[in-house]
Design an enzyme around this catalytic site. Structure first.
Site, PDB file in Angstrom:
ATOM      1  N   THR A 134       0.835  -1.205   0.000  1.00 51.90           N
ATOM      2  CA  THR A 134       0.000   0.000   0.000  1.00 51.90           C
ATOM      3  C   THR A 134       0.864   1.246   0.000  1.00 51.90           C
ATOM      4  O   THR A 134       2.025   1.203   0.438  1.00 51.90           O
ATOM      5  CB  THR A 134      -0.945   0.033   1.227  1.00 51.90           C
ATOM      6  N   ASN A 159      -0.978   3.929   1.181  1.00 56.10           N
ATOM      7  CA  ASN A 159      -1.881   4.658   2.068  1.00 56.10           C
ATOM      8  C   ASN A 159      -1.251   4.728   3.465  1.00 56.10           C
ATOM      9  O   ASN A 159      -1.206   3.747   4.198  1.00 56.10           O
ATOM     10  CB  ASN A 159      -3.237   3.931   2.106  1.00 56.10           C
ATOM     11  N   ASP A 171      -7.362  -4.771   1.043  1.00 54.40           N
ATOM     12  CA  ASP A 171      -8.348  -4.033   0.257  1.00 54.40           C
ATOM     13  C   ASP A 171      -9.590  -3.912   1.122  1.00 54.40           C
ATOM     14  O   ASP A 171     -10.055  -4.904   1.705  1.00 54.40           O
ATOM     15  CB  ASP A 171      -8.670  -4.702  -1.079  1.00 54.40           C
ATOM     16  N   PHE A 226      -9.277   8.246   9.082  1.00 51.06           N
ATOM     17  CA  PHE A 226      -9.237   8.648   7.673  1.00 51.06           C
ATOM     18  C   PHE A 226     -10.521   8.187   6.993  1.00 51.06           C
ATOM     19  O   PHE A 226     -11.390   7.552   7.613  1.00 51.06           O
ATOM     20  CB  PHE A 226      -7.994   8.072   6.975  1.00 51.06           C
ATOM     21  N   ASP A 266     -14.322   7.498   8.336  1.00 48.83           N
ATOM     22  CA  ASP A 266     -14.361   7.407   9.808  1.00 48.83           C
ATOM     23  C   ASP A 266     -15.273   8.450  10.466  1.00 48.83           C
ATOM     24  O   ASP A 266     -15.964   8.122  11.442  1.00 48.83           O
ATOM     25  CB  ASP A 266     -12.948   7.514  10.399  1.00 48.83           C
ATOM     26  N   LYS A 320     -10.356   2.415  17.889  1.00 49.07           N
ATOM     27  CA  LYS A 320     -10.650   1.878  16.551  1.00 49.07           C
ATOM     28  C   LYS A 320      -9.875   0.574  16.315  1.00 49.07           C
ATOM     29  O   LYS A 320     -10.424  -0.397  15.785  1.00 49.07           O
ATOM     30  CB  LYS A 320     -10.299   2.914  15.473  1.00 49.07           C
ATOM     31  N   HIS A 330     -12.556  -3.447  11.238  1.00 52.93           N
ATOM     32  CA  HIS A 330     -12.461  -4.477  10.203  1.00 52.93           C
ATOM     33  C   HIS A 330     -11.001  -4.864   9.952  1.00 52.93           C
ATOM     34  O   HIS A 330     -10.655  -6.028   9.840  1.00 52.93           O
ATOM     35  CB  HIS A 330     -13.113  -3.952   8.913  1.00 52.93           C
ATOM     36  N   ARG A 331     -10.118  -3.846   9.940  1.00 46.79           N
ATOM     37  CA  ARG A 331      -8.706  -4.105   9.656  1.00 46.79           C
ATOM     38  C   ARG A 331      -8.070  -4.881  10.807  1.00 46.79           C
ATOM     39  O   ARG A 331      -7.295  -5.814  10.585  1.00 46.79           O
ATOM     40  CB  ARG A 331      -7.999  -2.761   9.425  1.00 46.79           C
TER      41      ARG A 331
END
Ligand code: IMP
Length: 200
Positions: free
Chosen positions: A11, A13, A72, A153, A156, A176, A181-182
């Site tokens: 990534t 990001n 992803d 980000f 959120d 968080k 999910h991550r």
């Protein structure tokens, strides 16, 4: 001296890298592809999170030695039939523009009473140009009517996870990272790596 194993994230990001690095602590040396300027940009032409995560993991793993992890992810909103989904990063019309993406989501949701949504993350672990395993994580929640909070980000500021009254952007990285999910997908990655490949 103990040298932590290296994990290369497919990534660019910086937010994803920061979250994954914070969750892994010092168990791994976490780099992303910005450390390897020669790495090609991988087009995300898949129609599912898994296809796109595969494209990124395999594309980078063919170029670099060692463990490569691709993420992803995106937001699925029930009232929008699952959109923005795999198109989450360019929902407002411009790749990676979070302000436009959030604005577009608010416009599309303006007249919707049903606010249920979820973040979904699929991760693919690759080595030597081959997929080793894939993992996924989900966090359920709802979309609010105006952005709240400064942290995180993407979407959120518009997403409240189930069981909370604050958005991810208000809750901040530490909270968080315990329920996202991550983090849920990454917990499975860590299990896989520690059980199958790397010293505990
Ligand atoms: P990707 O880089 O193609 O996986 O796109 C991910 C996009 O989904 C991001 O640009 C965000 O718009 C959205 N997204 C994924 N994970 C998160 C998150 O944890 N918070 C907010 N938005 C997210």
């Amino acid at each position: 001296m103990h040298v932590p194993p290296r994990l290369i994230l497919a990534t660019r990001n910086a937010h994803k890298t920061a979250e994954i690095r914070a969750m892994l602590g010092d168990r791994y040396e976490v780099l992303d592809v910005t450390a390897f300027p020669e790495c090609p940009h991988i087009e995300e032409t898949g129609t599912t999170f898994l296809e796109n995560a595969r494209l990124k993991a395999l594309g980078i793993s063919r170029q670099l030695d060692g463990w490569v992890l691709a993420d992803d992810s995106g937001l699925e909103v029930d009232a929008l039939d699952g959109a923005p989904g795999v198109g989450s990063s360019s929902y407002g019309g411009e790749e990676g523009n979070n302000v436009l993406n959030n604005l577009c989501l608010l416009v599309e949701m303006a007249d919707k009473a049903e606010r249920r949504a979820r973040f979904r993350c699929t991760m693919v672990l690759a080595r030597d140009g081959r997929e080793q395993a894939n993992f996924s994580g989900v966090v359920e929640g709802r979309i609010i009517h105006a952005p709240r909070g400064e942290h995180g980000f993407g979407y959120d500021p518009l997403f409240i996870p189930d069981g909370y009254e604050k958005t991810f952007a208000e809750l901040g990285e530490e909270v968080k990272n315990t329920l996202s999910h991550r983090s849920r997908a990454l917990a499975k990655v860590i299990d896989f790596l520690t059980n199958n490949c790397l010293p505990k």
